[in-house]
Design an enzyme around this catalytic site. Structure first.
Site, short mmCIF file in Angstrom:
data_model
loop_
_atom_site.label_atom_id
_atom_site.label_comp_id
_atom_site.label_asym_id
_atom_site.label_seq_id
_atom_site.Cartn_x
_atom_site.Cartn_y
_atom_site.Cartn_z
N TRP A 1 20.41 -13.09 -4.34
CA TRP A 1 19.14 -12.39 -4.53
C TRP A 1 17.93 -13.30 -4.27
CZ3 TRP A 1 20.68 -9.03 -9.43
CH2 TRP A 1 21.45 -7.95 -8.97
N ASP B 1 26.36 -13.25 -15.83
CA ASP B 1 26.33 -12.05 -14.98
C ASP B 1 26.54 -12.41 -13.52
OD1 ASP B 1 25.80 -10.34 -17.10
OD2 ASP B 1 23.62 -10.50 -16.87
N ARG C 1 10.56 1.08 -3.89
CA ARG C 1 10.96 -0.09 -4.66
C ARG C 1 11.02 -1.33 -3.78
NH1 ARG C 1 13.68 0.84 -9.68
NH2 ARG C 1 14.81 -1.10 -9.58
N GLU D 1 30.15 -1.90 -14.95
CA GLU D 1 29.44 -0.62 -14.95
C GLU D 1 30.41 0.39 -14.36
OE1 GLU D 1 25.08 0.91 -13.35
OE2 GLU D 1 26.16 -0.62 -12.27
N HIS E 1 21.52 5.38 -17.23
CA HIS E 1 20.45 5.94 -16.40
C HIS E 1 20.05 7.34 -16.85
CE1 HIS E 1 22.29 2.83 -13.85
NE2 HIS E 1 21.02 2.56 -13.65
N CYS F 1 28.16 -5.04 -11.75
CA CYS F 1 27.65 -3.67 -11.66
C CYS F 1 28.65 -2.83 -10.87
CB CYS F 1 26.29 -3.66 -10.98
SG CYS F 1 25.08 -4.62 -11.90
N GLU G 1 0.82 -1.21 0.00
CA GLU G 1 0.00 0.00 0.00
C GLU G 1 0.86 1.26 0.00
OE1 GLU G 1 -0.30 -2.69 1.87
OE2 GLU G 1 -2.35 -3.04 2.55
N LYS H 1 3.88 1.70 -1.15
CA LYS H 1 4.49 1.91 -2.47
C LYS H 1 3.53 2.67 -3.39
CE LYS H 1 5.62 -0.69 -6.64
NZ LYS H 1 7.01 -0.30 -6.87
N1 GLN Z 1 22.24 -8.62 -18.57
C1 GLN Z 1 21.63 -7.62 -17.74
C2 GLN Z 1 21.32 -6.33 -18.51
O1 GLN Z 1 21.97 -5.94 -19.41
C3 GLN Z 1 22.51 -7.30 -16.57
C4 GLN Z 1 21.77 -6.52 -15.53
C5 GLN Z 1 22.66 -6.09 -14.38
O2 GLN Z 1 23.82 -5.92 -14.52
N2 GLN Z 1 22.10 -5.93 -13.23
O3 GLN Z 1 20.40 -5.64 -18.19
ZN ZN Z 2 25.24 -4.41 -14.09
#
Ligand code: GLN
Ligand code: ZN
Length: 762
Positions: free
Chosen positions: A569, A607, A523, A673, A702, A651, A17, A19
């Site tokens: 996760w 990943d 989130r 990243e 982003h 990431c 709720e 959120k």
């Molecule tokens: N393969 C995913 C993407 O490109 C990797 C996502 C991530 O790094 N969290 O979106």
């Molecule tokens: Zn990533």
């Protein structure tokens, strides 16, 4: 009599709720009054749901984050967010979420305001807003929010125990923007905390819970001295303090915790079970010991009988001084199992969410107060459920155990060392210098999401679904060929989440419908529940990847999530070590890798976005974790032939202290990243002389801004000063799925153009 209490309750609402109310408010669709009254309604409901406890937390409710609330309570609001007008909620959300310049201009205030930095709350998947300090930071108490919630609770007849984030943890969790020593602010901070405690005393508050979870981490001597100074200063404030530590044992901070002049100590008796007896023996006679005996970190039923066997002698020894609670705030578990209508009854009988955990706590309390006989039937039911879980063939698969037992080091070793592989791969893949690629996903348009949802709901049949997804793949391949990318991806249209997608296809996994846990702000994540030995009944990605490869002569990357990320996760089982669960996942993912290779996929990306996230709180536990995490990645990836190129992806994170382990994974290529760091993240790779190939993200996905070719060229030149250019790839950061095609295409055009420039002789 044992006192029962709770440290914190999830605030998002059993049906999220909060959120939805927050998001409506942010969009301007709901008034501040509507949001405030929803907040009050949730608090009221949650206090009612904690009825029967002797003390109930107050002040744990937050519209965004409890650390940010603390910053506001202490008057530590970043300069940039002040003086833009708007009401208190506006200012609060301005720090929480930032405000872009155009949005600000359209609204009440001018100029953009950068959001507060966000980072992980200890070793959980909750993210808090990092307090910002500088050497001149001064604090001013604003207790209005806490006092208002206290008044509300009392009006409802709640036995209120205000909850505060303690001063040492508050400082430790923050960052000094000017590089000054944040601990030096303690003398400024303490009078404000003392004032608050006196204020609460004047309100007639008896107990105050002061959370100091940094006591579960490695603390240097100055921080120990800070603890001594702080809690000595609070001694005369007129309230009784329950100093609370959770998420791990106290270890070398135990002496300190026992010495501090507080009325009670809460410890995590799940993660720190082993040290409880010693603590109880050394506890000063006037102290309360609160044992967090019900895990606030997982979704499993507690073995109440075994726990009572352990607790009864402690209860006899400590008497009234024994308190019981969950190990930590229940913020990290879903709210209510009883609304899970889609889950099979057997699995459900093994689980407990927040409300069920509180029921367990009440039951324990009754057993200790009235004797086990008073709750005989309930204890029997608990034993039966656990016995069924222990014996279930859904949980225990001998063939999986045998496969894990048969693991040997060779399975994690590539046939040849990297230089040899690199030569073979160059011959086979025929890639140019500075090869270009993306990290896997492409825009998840409304149409893609709709088709997936229809299929999931059973309203779209398999054939039509497959055709729609194949059409997406065709589109993605056409776009990438037109752009001139070198290594293509299929786009991940069929995946809503990089863990759920695999969990749904693996045996040993279950999914809840309402098992949401707050990640940050509005989130939430719904971690899949890993309950049994992991098996892969059939290939999970091969059809999509093989189809995608059939559409192009360029190499198509197969796209997988690594075992460590899947583990980190998920809610994982509590009946075997995490490392063993991870090895099972590794074997399942290895089979997928080998199937992809057999199907003609020449490049496979695995990943490991959450590898670093899994690091334990204590440094001394890092290496054992990294050892098995790397071993699991190697088992997954390294069964392939030399020609097959293995990629991994991570990431944005601090790489310096784990670079040796990253190198030990021995992926042929790692993409990271990095664009927000201006290539500084490459330092770690440079200093370590990372031996394999690297693709540093060259633009921040982003941002909706299209990066300029020259900018990318400049970044890559910077990279090439650190990493030999023949080992560099050109790719964006991860997460293109969150953008529109109209943003992705022009951005990638610039990126490919930049790669062409880089290939020209200087
Ligand atoms: N393969 C995913 C993407 O490109 C990797 C996502 C991530 O790094 N969290 O979106
Ligand atoms: Zn990533």
């Amino acid at each position: 009599m044992t006192t029962l209490h709770n440290l914190g309750f999830p605030r998002i609402g059993a049906r999220r709720e909060l959120k939805f109310a927050l998001e409506a408010y942010w969009k301007g669709e709901a008034s501040p009054e509507t949001l405030q009254s929803l907040g009050a309604e949730l608090r009221q409901r949650h206090w009612a749901q904690q009825a029967g406890l002797d003390l109930v937390p107050v002040g744990d409710f937050s519209f965004y984050d409890q650390v940010l609330d603390t910053s506001f309570m202490l008057g530590n609001v970043p300069e940039r967010a002040r003086d833009h007008g708007g009401d208190a909620l506006d200012v609060y959300f301005r720090v929480a979420r930032g405000r872009s310049a155009p949005a600000a201009e359209a609204g009440c205030c001018a100029g953009g305001v950068a959001a507060g930095e966000m980072t992980k709350w200890f070793d959980t998947n909750y993210h808090y807003i990092v307090p910002e300090f500088h050497s001149g930071t001064r604090f001013v108490l604003d207790a209005s929010r806490l006092l208002a919630q206290l008044a509300e609770a009392r009006a409802q007849g709640v036995a209120a125990k205000p909850v505060l984030l303690g001063p040492l943890s508050y400082l430790a969790l923050g960052k000094a923007k000017d590089g000054s020593d944040r601990l030096a602010l303690l003398p400024e901070l303490l009078p404000v905390y003392a004032e608050l405690l006196r204020l609460l005393a004047a309100e007639g508050v008896d107990w105050v819970q002061v959370d100091e979870p940094v006591l579960a981490t490695d603390l240097e001597a100055p921080w120990h001295r800070g603890f001594e100074a702080a809690y000595a200063a609070f001694a005369g404030c007129g309230v009784r303090l329950l100093l609370s530590c959770y998420f791990g044992p106290l270890q070398n901070n135990a002496e300190l915790a026992l010495r501090l002049p507080v009325a009670g100590l809460h410890v995590d008796a799940v993660a720190g079970r082993d040290e409880v007896q010693a603590l109880a023996a050394r506890l000063p006679a006037d102290r309360v010991l609160s044992l967090g005996v019900i895990s606030g970190r997982n979704v499993w039923k507690t073995d109440l009988t075994a726990l009572l066997d352990w607790l009864e002698p402690l209860a006899a020894r400590l008497g009234e001084r024994l308190w019981l609670a969950p190990s930590c705030s229940l913020l990290h578990v879903p709210v209510d199992l009883s609304i899970e209508d889609g889950m099979d009854a057997e699995l459900r009988s093994w689980l407990a969410f927040a409300l069920q955990k509180l029921a367990e706590l009440r039951l324990l309390g009754r057993a200790l107060r009235e004797g086990r006989d008073a709750v005989r039937a309930e204890l029997q039911a608990n034993r039966d459920a656990l016995a069924a879980r222990r014996a279930s063939p859904r949980v225990h698969r001998p063939e999986v155990r045998a496969a894990v037992a048969a693991l040997d080091a060779d399975m994690g070793r590539r046939r040849s060392p990297y230089p040899l592989r690199a030569a073979r791969q160059a011959e086979w893949l025929k890639l140019p210098a500075y090869p270009t690629t993306t990290i896997g996903s492409f825009p998840q348009t409304a149409e893609v999401r709709r088709v997936r949802a229809e299929f999931k709901a059973g309203r779209l049949e398999e054939g039509a679904y497959r055709d729609a997804m194949r059409a997406e793949i065709v589109h993605a391949v056409q776009v990438q060929e037109a752009l001139g990318l070198d290594v293509l991806v299929h786009g991940e249209a069929e995946r809503n989440d990089m863990v759920e997608y695999f969990g749904e296809q693996l045996d040993g996994y279950a999914f809840s419908r309402f098992g949401w846990v707050q990640s940050y702000g509005s989130r939430c994540v719904k971690p899949p529940i890993l309950f049994g030995d992991i098996a892969r009944p059939r290939p999970m990605t091969v059809d999509w990847s093989a189809y995608a490869q059939s559409l192009t002569t360029r190499p198509m990357k197969g796209m997988l999530t690594g075992p460590v990320t899947i583990l980190n996760w998920s809610f994982v089982r509590d009946d075997q070590p995490r490392a063993d669960t991870c090895r099972q996942l590794a074997l399942a993912m290895r089979a997928e890798v080998l199937d992809l290779e057999r199907a003609g996929v020449r490049v496979i990306q695995i990943d490991e976005a959450a590898l670093r996230e899994g690091l334990p709180l204590r440094r001394s536990a890092w290496q054992p974790y990294l050892d098995w995490a790397v071993e699991c990645f190697r088992i997954t990836a390294n069964g392939v032939r030399d020609e097959t190129q293995v990629h991994t992806h991570m990431c944005y994170s601090e790489f310096n202290d784990i670079i040796a382990s990253i190198a030990a994974m021995d992926a042929d290529v790692i993409t990271i990243e990095t664009s927000r760091s201006d290539m500084e993240l490459l330092d770690a790779f440079e200093h370590f002389q990372y031996p394999n190939e690297i693709g540093p993200g060259v633009y921040d996905i982003h941002s909706p801004n299209i990066p300029a070719r020259e900018h990318i060229v400049a970044l890559m030149r910077k990279a090439a000063r650190r990493i030999p250019p023949q080992r560099l790839w050109v790719n964006p950061d991860c997460g293109l799925k969150t953008r529109q095609w109209s943003e992705v295409i022009p951005a990638l055009e610039q990126m490919v153009a930049a790669a062409k420039t880089l290939r020209e002789p200087a």
